[in-house]
Design a protein around this motif. Structure first.
Motif, PDB file in Angstrom:
ATOM      1  N   ILE A 277       0.842  -1.190   0.000  1.00  0.00           N
ATOM      2  CA  ILE A 277       0.000   0.000   0.000  1.00  0.00           C
ATOM      3  C   ILE A 277       0.876   1.238   0.000  1.00  0.00           C
ATOM      4  O   ILE A 277       1.817   1.348   0.802  1.00  0.00           O
ATOM      5  N   LEU A 278       0.568   2.169  -0.886  1.00  0.00           N
ATOM      6  CA  LEU A 278       1.244   3.463  -0.914  1.00  0.00           C
ATOM      7  C   LEU A 278       0.308   4.493  -0.291  1.00  0.00           C
ATOM      8  O   LEU A 278      -0.810   4.696  -0.769  1.00  0.00           O
ATOM      9  N   LEU A 279       0.771   5.134   0.780  1.00  0.00           N
ATOM     10  CA  LEU A 279       0.026   6.195   1.446  1.00  0.00           C
ATOM     11  C   LEU A 279       0.680   7.531   1.122  1.00  0.00           C
ATOM     12  O   LEU A 279       1.859   7.726   1.409  1.00  0.00           O
ATOM     13  N   VAL A 280      -0.071   8.423   0.506  1.00  0.00           N
ATOM     14  CA  VAL A 280       0.442   9.752   0.170  1.00  0.00           C
ATOM     15  C   VAL A 280      -0.292  10.753   1.058  1.00  0.00           C
ATOM     16  O   VAL A 280      -1.458  11.071   0.833  1.00  0.00           O
ATOM     17  N   GLU A 281       0.400  11.238   2.090  1.00  0.00           N
ATOM     18  CA  GLU A 281      -0.208  12.105   3.103  1.00  0.00           C
ATOM     19  C   GLU A 281       0.855  13.057   3.652  1.00  0.00           C
ATOM     20  O   GLU A 281       1.921  12.607   4.075  1.00  0.00           O
ATOM     21  N   ASP A 282       0.565  14.361   3.639  1.00  0.00           N
ATOM     22  CA  ASP A 282       1.559  15.339   4.065  1.00  0.00           C
ATOM     23  C   ASP A 282       1.492  15.667   5.551  1.00  0.00           C
ATOM     24  O   ASP A 282       2.393  16.324   6.079  1.00  0.00           O
ATOM     25  N   ASP A 283       0.459  15.226   6.248  1.00  0.00           N
ATOM     26  CA  ASP A 283       0.379  15.417   7.698  1.00  0.00           C
ATOM     27  C   ASP A 283       1.156  14.279   8.363  1.00  0.00           C
ATOM     28  O   ASP A 283       0.697  13.132   8.355  1.00  0.00           O
ATOM     29  N   PRO A 284       2.338  14.558   8.946  1.00  0.00           N
ATOM     30  CA  PRO A 284       3.185  13.472   9.453  1.00  0.00           C
ATOM     31  C   PRO A 284       2.537  12.654  10.566  1.00  0.00           C
ATOM     32  O   PRO A 284       2.724  11.443  10.634  1.00  0.00           O
ATOM     33  N   LYS A 285       1.764  13.299  11.444  1.00  0.00           N
ATOM     34  CA  LYS A 285       1.134  12.563  12.540  1.00  0.00           C
ATOM     35  C   LYS A 285       0.053  11.615  12.008  1.00  0.00           C
ATOM     36  O   LYS A 285      -0.024  10.454  12.415  1.00  0.00           O
ATOM     37  N   LEU A 286      -0.771  12.113  11.092  1.00  0.00           N
ATOM     38  CA  LEU A 286      -1.808  11.268  10.514  1.00  0.00           C
ATOM     39  C   LEU A 286      -1.189  10.146   9.694  1.00  0.00           C
ATOM     40  O   LEU A 286      -1.643   8.993   9.747  1.00  0.00           O
TER      41      LEU A 286
ATOM     42  N   LEU B 189      -2.438  -0.928  -3.846  1.00  0.00           N
ATOM     43  CA  LEU B 189      -3.489   0.040  -3.520  1.00  0.00           C
ATOM     44  C   LEU B 189      -2.855   1.362  -3.122  1.00  0.00           C
ATOM     45  O   LEU B 189      -1.785   1.386  -2.512  1.00  0.00           O
ATOM     46  N   LEU B 190      -3.517   2.461  -3.475  1.00  0.00           N
ATOM     47  CA  LEU B 190      -3.076   3.807  -3.091  1.00  0.00           C
ATOM     48  C   LEU B 190      -4.095   4.439  -2.162  1.00  0.00           C
ATOM     49  O   LEU B 190      -5.310   4.336  -2.403  1.00  0.00           O
ATOM     50  N   ILE B 191      -3.600   5.097  -1.120  1.00  0.00           N
ATOM     51  CA  ILE B 191      -4.428   5.957  -0.279  1.00  0.00           C
ATOM     52  C   ILE B 191      -3.885   7.369  -0.458  1.00  0.00           C
ATOM     53  O   ILE B 191      -2.745   7.651  -0.106  1.00  0.00           O
ATOM     54  N   LEU B 192      -4.701   8.257  -1.027  1.00  0.00           N
ATOM     55  CA  LEU B 192      -4.248   9.591  -1.398  1.00  0.00           C
ATOM     56  C   LEU B 192      -4.994  10.674  -0.636  1.00  0.00           C
ATOM     57  O   LEU B 192      -6.238  10.676  -0.622  1.00  0.00           O
ATOM     58  N   ASP B 193      -4.242  11.570  -0.013  1.00  0.00           N
ATOM     59  CA  ASP B 193      -4.854  12.785   0.499  1.00  0.00           C
ATOM     60  C   ASP B 193      -5.159  13.689  -0.699  1.00  0.00           C
ATOM     61  O   ASP B 193      -4.381  13.747  -1.661  1.00  0.00           O
ATOM     62  N   TRP B 194      -6.292  14.362  -0.661  1.00  0.00           N
ATOM     63  CA  TRP B 194      -6.665  15.237  -1.777  1.00  0.00           C
ATOM     64  C   TRP B 194      -5.716  16.432  -1.866  1.00  0.00           C
ATOM     65  O   TRP B 194      -5.149  16.722  -2.907  1.00  0.00           O
ATOM     66  N   MET B 195      -5.544  17.126  -0.721  1.00  0.00           N
ATOM     67  CA  MET B 195      -4.715  18.342  -0.691  1.00  0.00           C
ATOM     68  C   MET B 195      -3.283  17.975  -0.327  1.00  0.00           C
ATOM     69  O   MET B 195      -3.000  17.590   0.804  1.00  0.00           O
ATOM     70  N   LEU B 196      -2.386  18.089  -1.296  1.00  0.00           N
ATOM     71  CA  LEU B 196      -0.983  17.750  -1.105  1.00  0.00           C
ATOM     72  C   LEU B 196      -0.100  18.862  -1.657  1.00  0.00           C
ATOM     73  O   LEU B 196      -0.480  19.546  -2.609  1.00  0.00           O
TER      74      LEU B 196
END
Length: 226
Positions: free
Chosen positions: A5-14, A49-56
């Motif tokens: 799984i690739l997680l693309v998220e700019d909030d480090p804690k989340l 699978l990708l999990i993408l944050d909308w705002m990056l």
């Protein structure tokens, strides 16, 4: 056969929280902190699978969806976003996202969405044979139950593959012996018991639910536990 799984998220804690929870579920997780890195990894690593944050920063999750789909990449994509209006959801789905989870969300919901998307992908893979949570890949010769990889011998793999090709059908001892051991072994039904027992031990190591059942005096069947 751990799903990647690739997680693309700019909030480090989340990102750390989601990564930890997915790892506990035995997924192999890669985290990208921005859109450009996420797009590059998605193209190079080919995750399941990708999990993408909308705002990056850089490239948005929406743009990543559009770029991947425009080049024929069909990996399942779950979008994470605080945008919960209907037009926003339509925009995300039209961009190529397969699912949509709005923030704040429960981890249980996200895990359920991830599991559903991965199972749907596996079920549509022509190289996979699946029965309940048991999946056999004929191309890679990998077998897993849930997210647990199971090591089988060549004969065990072939026997399990045969059972998965004939689910819910009672297969006679003679038919199994003729297929895998030849006519010389027709009277040696005990050899099947040995292999079935070995398969059960391995398949039930992390899950007590039995899938391989004995039909006394006749043979074996792959079916749900009653």
């Amino acid at each position: 056969m751990s799903d990647r799984i690739l997680l693309v998220e700019d909030d480090p804690k989340l990102a750390k929280f989601i990564e930890s929870e997915l790892t506990l579920e035995r997924y192999h997780v890669t985290v990208a902190p921005n859109g450009l890195d996420g797009l590059t990894i998605a193209r190079d690593a080919q995750p399941h699978l990708l999990i993408l944050d909308w705002m990056l920063p850089g490239i948005s999750g929406l743009d990543i969806c559009l770029r991947l789909r425009s080049t024929g990449v069909q990996v399942p994509i779950i979008m994470l976003t605080a945008k919960d209006e209907v037009p926003d959801r339509v925009t995300g789905l039209n961009a190529g996202a397969d699912d949509y989870v709005t923030k704040p969300f429960s981890m249980e919901e996200l895990l359920a969405r991830v599991k559903a998307r991965l199972h749907r992908t596996q079920a549509n893979d022509p190289d996979n044979l699946q029965f309940e949570d048991l999946v056999l890949n004929g191309l890679t010769h990998e077998v897993c139950r849930g997210n647990q990889l199971i090591e089988l011998t060549a004969k065990e793999f072939n026997l399990l593959e045969f059972m998965l090709q004939n689910p819910r059908q009672v297969i006679t001892n003679d038919r199994i012996l003729a297929k895998f051991w030849g006519c010389d072994f027709i009277s040696e039904s005990k050899i099947i018991e040995v292999y079935i027992r070995a398969l059960r031990i391995k398949l039930e190591a992390s899950n007590s639910k039995r899938l391989l059942h004995t039909v006394r005096g006749f043979g074996y069947v792959l079916r749900e536990q009653r």
